[in-house]
Design a protein around this motif. Structure first.
Motif, PDB file in Angstrom:
ATOM      1  N   UNK A 212       0.796  -1.239   0.003  1.00 41.72           N
ATOM      2  CA  UNK A 212      -0.010  -0.028   0.012  1.00 41.72           C
ATOM      3  C   UNK A 212       0.819   1.366   0.031  1.00 41.72           C
ATOM      4  N   UNK A 213       0.741   2.048  -1.197  1.00 39.84           N
ATOM      5  CA  UNK A 213       1.448   3.287  -1.015  1.00 39.84           C
ATOM      6  C   UNK A 213       0.711   4.401  -0.396  1.00 39.84           C
ATOM      7  N   UNK A 214       1.542   4.915   0.509  1.00 40.61           N
ATOM      8  CA  UNK A 214       0.397   5.942   1.645  1.00 40.61           C
ATOM      9  C   UNK A 214       1.016   7.289   1.367  1.00 40.61           C
ATOM     10  N   UNK A 215       0.266   8.087   1.167  1.00 35.73           N
ATOM     11  CA  UNK A 215       0.667   9.579   1.236  1.00 35.73           C
ATOM     12  C   UNK A 215       0.230  10.185   2.635  1.00 35.73           C
ATOM     13  N   UNK A 216       1.188  10.625   3.405  1.00 37.64           N
ATOM     14  CA  UNK A 216       0.874  11.262   4.688  1.00 37.64           C
ATOM     15  C   UNK A 216       1.012  12.781   4.599  1.00 37.64           C
ATOM     16  N   UNK A 217      -0.127  13.435   4.942  1.00 39.10           N
ATOM     17  CA  UNK A 217      -0.005  15.204   5.172  1.00 39.10           C
ATOM     18  C   UNK A 217      -0.019  15.305   6.567  1.00 39.10           C
ATOM     19  N   UNK A 218       1.077  16.128   6.809  1.00 40.83           N
ATOM     20  CA  UNK A 218       1.573  16.332   8.124  1.00 40.83           C
ATOM     21  C   UNK A 218       1.239  17.754   8.616  1.00 40.83           C
ATOM     22  N   UNK A 219       0.035  18.290   9.192  1.00 38.38           N
ATOM     23  CA  UNK A 219      -0.433  19.646   9.417  1.00 38.38           C
ATOM     24  C   UNK A 219      -0.005  19.959  10.649  1.00 38.38           C
ATOM     25  N   UNK A 220       0.564  21.096  10.892  1.00 36.76           N
ATOM     26  CA  UNK A 220       1.080  21.713  12.368  1.00 36.76           C
ATOM     27  C   UNK A 220       2.316  21.012  12.736  1.00 36.76           C
ATOM     28  N   UNK A 221       3.124  20.439  12.036  1.00 33.92           N
ATOM     29  CA  UNK A 221       4.151  19.650  12.611  1.00 33.92           C
ATOM     30  C   UNK A 221       5.553  20.195  11.796  1.00 33.92           C
ATOM     31  N   UNK A 222       6.701  20.469  12.368  1.00 33.22           N
ATOM     32  CA  UNK A 222       7.707  20.594  12.104  1.00 33.22           C
ATOM     33  C   UNK A 222       9.110  19.843  12.086  1.00 33.22           C
ATOM     34  N   UNK A 223       8.632  18.485  12.392  1.00 36.74           N
ATOM     35  CA  UNK A 223       9.740  17.621  12.493  1.00 36.74           C
ATOM     36  C   UNK A 223      10.401  17.539  11.080  1.00 36.74           C
ATOM     37  N   UNK A 224      11.549  17.297  11.167  1.00 36.83           N
ATOM     38  CA  UNK A 224      12.263  16.822   9.538  1.00 36.83           C
ATOM     39  C   UNK A 224      12.944  15.720   9.391  1.00 36.83           C
ATOM     40  N   UNK A 225      12.982  14.895  10.427  1.00 36.73           N
ATOM     41  CA  UNK A 225      13.549  13.636  10.053  1.00 36.73           C
ATOM     42  C   UNK A 225      12.772  12.485  10.405  1.00 36.73           C
ATOM     43  N   UNK A 226      12.765  11.246   9.631  1.00 42.54           N
ATOM     44  CA  UNK A 226      11.887  10.038   9.913  1.00 42.54           C
ATOM     45  C   UNK A 226      12.668   8.924  10.075  1.00 42.54           C
ATOM     46  N   UNK A 227      12.483   7.832  11.028  1.00 45.95           N
ATOM     47  CA  UNK A 227      13.205   6.523  11.063  1.00 45.95           C
ATOM     48  C   UNK A 227      11.845   5.918  11.486  1.00 45.95           C
ATOM     49  N   UNK A 228      12.261   4.504  11.293  1.00 49.47           N
ATOM     50  CA  UNK A 228      11.099   3.445  11.795  1.00 49.47           C
ATOM     51  C   UNK A 228      11.522   2.129  11.738  1.00 49.47           C
ATOM     52  N   UNK A 229      10.537   1.402  12.108  1.00 55.53           N
ATOM     53  CA  UNK A 229      10.660  -0.003  12.474  1.00 55.53           C
ATOM     54  C   UNK A 229       9.387  -0.595  11.662  1.00 55.53           C
ATOM     55  N   UNK A 230       9.609  -1.968  11.161  1.00 53.93           N
ATOM     56  CA  UNK A 230       8.480  -2.606  10.540  1.00 53.93           C
ATOM     57  C   UNK A 230       8.365  -4.099  11.144  1.00 53.93           C
ATOM     58  N   UNK A 231       7.090  -4.397  11.411  1.00 51.45           N
ATOM     59  CA  UNK A 231       7.003  -5.851  11.905  1.00 51.45           C
ATOM     60  C   UNK A 231       5.999  -6.535  10.692  1.00 51.45           C
TER      61      UNK A 231
ATOM     62  N   UNK B 135       9.464 -13.688  13.047  1.00 57.77           N
ATOM     63  CA  UNK B 135       8.626 -12.367  13.137  1.00 57.77           C
ATOM     64  C   UNK B 135       8.929 -11.492  14.253  1.00 57.77           C
ATOM     65  N   UNK B 136       9.735 -10.529  13.727  1.00 63.92           N
ATOM     66  CA  UNK B 136      10.290  -9.774  14.946  1.00 63.92           C
ATOM     67  C   UNK B 136      10.519  -8.377  14.050  1.00 63.92           C
ATOM     68  N   UNK B 137      10.463  -7.147  14.731  1.00 68.85           N
ATOM     69  CA  UNK B 137      10.667  -5.904  14.201  1.00 68.85           C
ATOM     70  C   UNK B 137      12.117  -5.665  13.335  1.00 68.85           C
ATOM     71  N   UNK B 138      12.025  -5.069  12.436  1.00 67.54           N
ATOM     72  CA  UNK B 138      13.132  -4.722  11.528  1.00 67.54           C
ATOM     73  C   UNK B 138      13.287  -3.294  11.316  1.00 67.54           C
ATOM     74  N   UNK B 139      14.689  -2.688  10.964  1.00 65.05           N
ATOM     75  CA  UNK B 139      14.490  -1.065  10.743  1.00 65.05           C
ATOM     76  C   UNK B 139      13.792  -1.045   9.348  1.00 65.05           C
ATOM     77  N   UNK B 140      13.016   0.072   9.404  1.00 64.51           N
ATOM     78  CA  UNK B 140      12.333   0.613   8.037  1.00 64.51           C
ATOM     79  C   UNK B 140      12.779   1.766   7.668  1.00 64.51           C
TER      80      UNK B 140
END
Ligand code: AHR
Length: 496
Positions: free
Chosen positions: A430-449, A466-471
């Motif tokens: 699923x290709x997801x577009x996220x609109x962030x309103x009122x947020x000034x954060x500039x860096x993203x990192x994540x984990x996937x399960x 089945x365990x989280x991995x970096x995303x």
């Protein structure tokens, strides 16, 4: 890949806290939930800390577990606390009539529960017997646990090894009073709730919540009566709602593993009903308590399948897959949407029972996909909910249909914005577009399960299947975030 959209309001006008107790646990004297699952005794060859399984204690500590509910469940309304104090070799052996007539040797009793929760760092949610014990029995239990030195009950606790009083955060006034807790009519249960609430006391400094036995699912008639007659005496109303077929005959056809896409969709669609169940209950609670003083505590939720073949069917032991992790993540997203009223929840159950976080076999313990879902969300505890709007497509298999995308966003107490995204599609990304309103954060990192199959799971041979991995593949530019979610996955993004 399908395409969906999420909008996050980073600066909401009203602040709604996601109560950390939403990530609570439930542990009943049932099957191998406690005996084997938590308690192996100090002389066991299984590594333990004063009798408590070391691997389970460490796993729970890593999750920052908010609270643990004990001793039931149905067991609670047959439990007499004096059975579980004093020297273990002198405690009576009882029959566990709710769960297979097996023997209960009471080795894990009050002080064991207190010490275990202290080791883990979790608050205590005691389910007090209303169905078959007097108010004074419950009152004396609470005094035994919490009274400072000096009284006969406090001295007895001290003689049994714990001179310092313990704290209790939540007091459950009976369990499922419409069923195993006494088969009561709502009006009678509400009267008894008032009476017991009067006597079940702990020192004011503990600010313990008194929680009435609430409805199952969308039974709003029970809630109406309880709220009308007893809401002034309680701080919370419990709610039980399992991801299970309504008809017991069909539970036997609901399998934890080896299912097809229709069954995948059926289970996730049943789990999604939590949203409408909560809305229905909230409407009634709002009528009697518009300021939302009384919390709704979902103190039993999770998947309920046919027990694993070859195990005692009364012990409710079931496998746990990536599908269960998605039931958990989508349920957490629902709780976030209802956070103003839902201020506690306890998954059923913590170890070896129903949708467990740990499965043990002898000295082996595995952390289930559900454990890792809790791990992904653990830093949401106590943060503030950022309202999230999801535009998504539906997936249909057989007569079942689910939304493909689920999301929630929370600004953590550490200031980090965490966005959880679940793709429930078992096959498509699923290709997801996220609109962030009122947020000034500039860096993203994540984990996937995620997992290689719909019923991917952890086993003794493959404990980390089945365990989280970096995303790494989320792209943030300005106020737009683009993420492609692989099939059957939960992604937790951190924005800094
Ligand atoms: O979690 C198993 C059982 O489900 C609990 O004992 C009871 O409260 C509910 O019906």
């Amino acid at each position: 890949a399908a395409a969906d959209h999420v909008t996050i309001d980073g600066a909401p006008r009203t602040k709604t806290v996601l109560d950390r107790h939403i990530f609570g646990q439930f542990s009943e004297q049932l099957g191998r939930g406690i005996e084997d699952g938590i308690w192996v005794g100090p002389d066991s060859r299984i590594p333990n800390i004063d009798g408590f399984r070391r691997d389970v204690v460490e796993g729970l500590k890593a999750l920052h577990v908010s609270d643990i509910r004990w001793p039931g469940g149905c067991f609670a309304d047959e439990y007499h606390w004096r059975d579980g104090i004093g020297p273990r070799d002198r405690r009576p052996v009882r029959t566990n009539t709710n769960w297979g007539d097996t023997t209960e040797d009471n080795a894990f009793g009050t002080q064991e529960f207190m010490r275990f929760t202290a080791l883990v760092g979790a608050d205590r949610y005691l389910a007090v017997n209303l169905g078959s014990a007097s108010p004074s029995e419950g009152a004396e239990w609470l005094q035994y646990i919490t009274a400072p030195h000096g009284s006969t009950l406090a001295n007895e606790r001290s003689t049994n090894g714990d001179p310092q009083p313990w704290t209790v955060s939540m007091i459950g006034i009976g369990n499922e009073l419409w069923g195993c807790g006494g088969t009561m009519e709502a009006g009678y249960a509400a009267d008894l709730t008032r009476r017991y609430a009067t006597f079940l006391k702990v020192p004011d400094s503990m600010h313990a919540l008194k929680i009435a036995s609430g409805p199952y699912g969308d039974d709003t008639a029970w809630t109406e009566t309880m709220m009308r007659h007893a809401s002034d005496q309680i701080d919370g109303l419990s709610l039980h709602f399992y991801t299970m077929p309504k008809d017991w005959k069909h539970v036997a056809k609901s399998h934890a593993t080896g299912f097809d896409q229709t069954d995948w969709t059926r289970v996730l669609s049943m789990a999604a009903q939590m949203d409408t169940v909560l809305s229905a209950q909230e409407r009634v609670m709002d009528k009697y308590d518009p300021s939302r003083r009384v919390a709704l505590i979902v103190d039993e939720w999770g998947t309920w399948y046919e027990p694993e073949p070859g195990t005692n069917p009364h012990w409710l032991f079931q496998q746990n897959t990536i599908r269960d992790a998605l039931v958990a993540s989508t349920t957490f997203d629902i709780f976030a949407r209802h956070a103003a009223r839902v201020r506690g929840a306890n998954i059923a159950q913590m170890v070896n029972v129903l949708q467990a976080l740990f499965l043990t076999d002898g000295a082996t313990t595995i952390r289930t996909p559900t454990y890792w879902a809790f791990d992904l969300y653990k830093n949401d505890q106590g943060g503030s909910v950022l309202p999230t709007r999801v535009t998504t497509h539906r997936l249909t298999h057989g007569s079942w249909s689910i939304e493909a995308l689920s999301a929630s966003a929370v600004r953590g107490r550490d200031g980090v914005v965490r966005l959880a995204l679940t793709n429930t599609d078992p096959e498509q990304s699923d290709a997801v577009d996220v609109s962030l309103s009122g947020l000034s954060e500039r860096n993203v990192s994540g984990r996937i399960l995620t997992g290689p199959a719909m019923d991917a799971r952890n086993t003794a041979e493959h404990p980390d299947a089945v365990r989280p991995a970096p995303f790494e593949s989320a792209v943030l530019s300005g106020n737009a975030l683009q993420v492609t979610l692989p099939p059957r996955s939960v992604v937790m993004l951190e924005l800094r």
